[in-house]
Enzyme design. Structure first.
Site, PDB file in Angstrom:
ATOM      1  N   GLU A  54      45.757  58.969 -91.290  1.00 31.89           N
ATOM      2  CA  GLU A  54      44.944  59.251 -92.305  1.00 31.89           C
ATOM      3  C   GLU A  54      44.113  60.796 -90.964  1.00 31.89           C
ATOM      4  OE1 GLU A  54      42.562  55.464 -92.745  1.00 31.89           O
ATOM      5  OE2 GLU A  54      44.298  55.002 -92.172  1.00 31.89           O
ATOM      6  N   HIS A 100      43.258  58.132 -96.917  1.00 36.68           N
ATOM      7  CA  HIS A 100      44.191  56.898 -96.386  1.00 36.68           C
ATOM      8  C   HIS A 100      45.356  57.216 -96.708  1.00 36.68           C
ATOM      9  CE1 HIS A 100      44.370  52.783 -94.942  1.00 36.68           C
ATOM     10  NE2 HIS A 100      42.794  52.585 -94.761  1.00 36.68           N
ATOM     11  N   ARG A 147      36.926  55.486-104.371  1.00 36.08           N
ATOM     12  CA  ARG A 147      38.162  54.977-104.666  1.00 36.08           C
ATOM     13  C   ARG A 147      38.543  54.159-105.426  1.00 36.08           C
ATOM     14  NH1 ARG A 147      40.550  51.359 -99.509  1.00 36.08           N
ATOM     15  NH2 ARG A 147      38.767  49.240 -98.909  1.00 36.08           N
ATOM     16  N   ASP A 203      45.233  50.120 -85.089  1.00 35.99           N
ATOM     17  CA  ASP A 203      43.819  50.763 -85.839  1.00 35.99           C
ATOM     18  C   ASP A 203      43.442  51.650 -84.922  1.00 35.99           C
ATOM     19  OD1 ASP A 203      41.933  51.156 -87.694  1.00 35.99           O
ATOM     20  OD2 ASP A 203      41.347  48.689 -87.899  1.00 35.99           O
ATOM     21  N   ARG A 248      46.833  48.831-102.569  1.00 37.72           N
ATOM     22  CA  ARG A 248      47.443  49.089-101.727  1.00 37.72           C
ATOM     23  C   ARG A 248      48.064  49.658-101.754  1.00 37.72           C
ATOM     24  NH1 ARG A 248      44.415  47.638 -97.949  1.00 37.72           N
ATOM     25  NH2 ARG A 248      43.830  45.900 -98.278  1.00 37.72           N
TER      26      ARG A 248
END
Ligand code: BG6
Length: 301
Positions: A275, A171, A101, A216, A75
């Protein structure tokens, strides 16, 4: 993957500049230290973890509650979303943002550059487990140039016989003094998909982006530089990019960050994700033999 620290340091280490080590017992990272900056990158996910230009606050945010475990996304930092962004288009049991990832990557190059920056490149190791939802022959590499700026080149190659479409994103979690007081410029008038209310109709950005709730959004098309204006840290972070038609702006705000459990106490106030992506309809079609470079440059003004 070669995770033997002694071997990594002997093949790819550069004295006082590129040093491989383990943290939390067995999690391999590489630390970079040069005239301009310090940085660190995990071998799992080629996950960029920190970039601190000398004399600056950290530019990349890392959660205090981040866990560094095999197969689990970290995170914070710069997760590499690949070969799809968000949920898989047809199979929701596949991992969100793809498998790159959390997969194993190998170091393929390190170099001290003349401009006093440091180059380090990784290649995703493709094995059978990686191929869930991705039945294509491909190669993925990422190259970082760490110095006064941070430049990243994520390169997808179609090494097979048939065309495929790929989605990707860097990201990036940026560190900010207080997300409630920053603005993001460069997205004015752009259309966006609002993932918070699940709207199908695109909305239009009026003025700079500000934050007072969960955000978002996929801005599409958006190709201009984005600038995070942070009066608290008295700085602007410029995000320039190539071959990316979409920009995702994300902050989970209070409720979602509590549910997520790994953002840390009030962590959402200290971060914003901007991003550089090929997301939603913005996927890249690659014919056999073709390659795609998702390129970004981050700098502090
Ligand atoms: C963003 C998405 O890119 O990533 C959000 O737009 C998502 O919808 C966020 O919540 C974090 O994703 P993850 O899988 O790292 O928790």
């Amino acid at each position: 993957m070669n995770t033997d620290i002694t071997e990594l340091n002997s093949h790819f280490g550069i004295e006082d500049q590129v040093v491989f080590k383990t943290i939390h017992d067995d999690f391999v990272i590489v630390e970079i230290n040069n005239v301009h900056a310090t940085a660190s990158i995990a071998l799992q996910g080629a996950h960029f973890m920190s970039w601190v230009p000398k004399g600056e606050e950290p530019v990349i945010w890392m959660s205090q509650e981040a866990s560094f475990k095999s197969g689990k996304s970290i995170r914070g930092g710069i997760p590499v979303c690949w070969p799809w962004f968000g949920d898989h288009s047809t199979n929701s049991s596949l991992p969100a943002h793809g498998f790159a990832r959390t997969a194993l990557w190998e170091v393929i190059q390190t170099e001290a550059l003349k401009e006093d920056a440091t180059l380090i490149a990784f290649r995703l190791i493709q094995n059978d487990a990686n191929h869930d939802g991705w039945p294509y022959s491909s190669e993925l590499e990422i190259l970082f140039i760490i110095g006064e700026s941070l430049r990243i080149d994520l390169v997808t190659r179609n090494t097979g016989e048939s065309a495929f479409t790929v989605g990707d994103a860097l990201h990036t979690y940026f560190s900010v003094s207080d997300v409630r007081n920053i603005t993001i410029n460069g997205l004015e008038d752009c259309l966006y998909l609002d993932k918070v209310d699940g709207s199908v109709e695109k909305k239009q950005q009026i003025g700079a982006v500000r934050f007072d709730q969960e955000t978002d959004r996929i801005y599409l098309p958006s190709t201009d530089d984005c600038v995070i204006d942070d009066p608290g840290f008295k700085r602007r972070i410029r995000i320039s990019k190539l071959n990316s038609e979409s920009t995702v702006v994300w902050n989970p705000w209070i409720e979602k960050s509590i549910k997520m459990g790994d953002l840390g106490q009030d962590g959402y106030l200290d971060m914003v994700c901007v991003e550089s992506a090929n997301a939603a309809d913005d996927v890249v079609l690659l014919a056999p033999g073709e390659k795609h470079h998702l390129w970004v440059c981050y700098s502090v003004e």
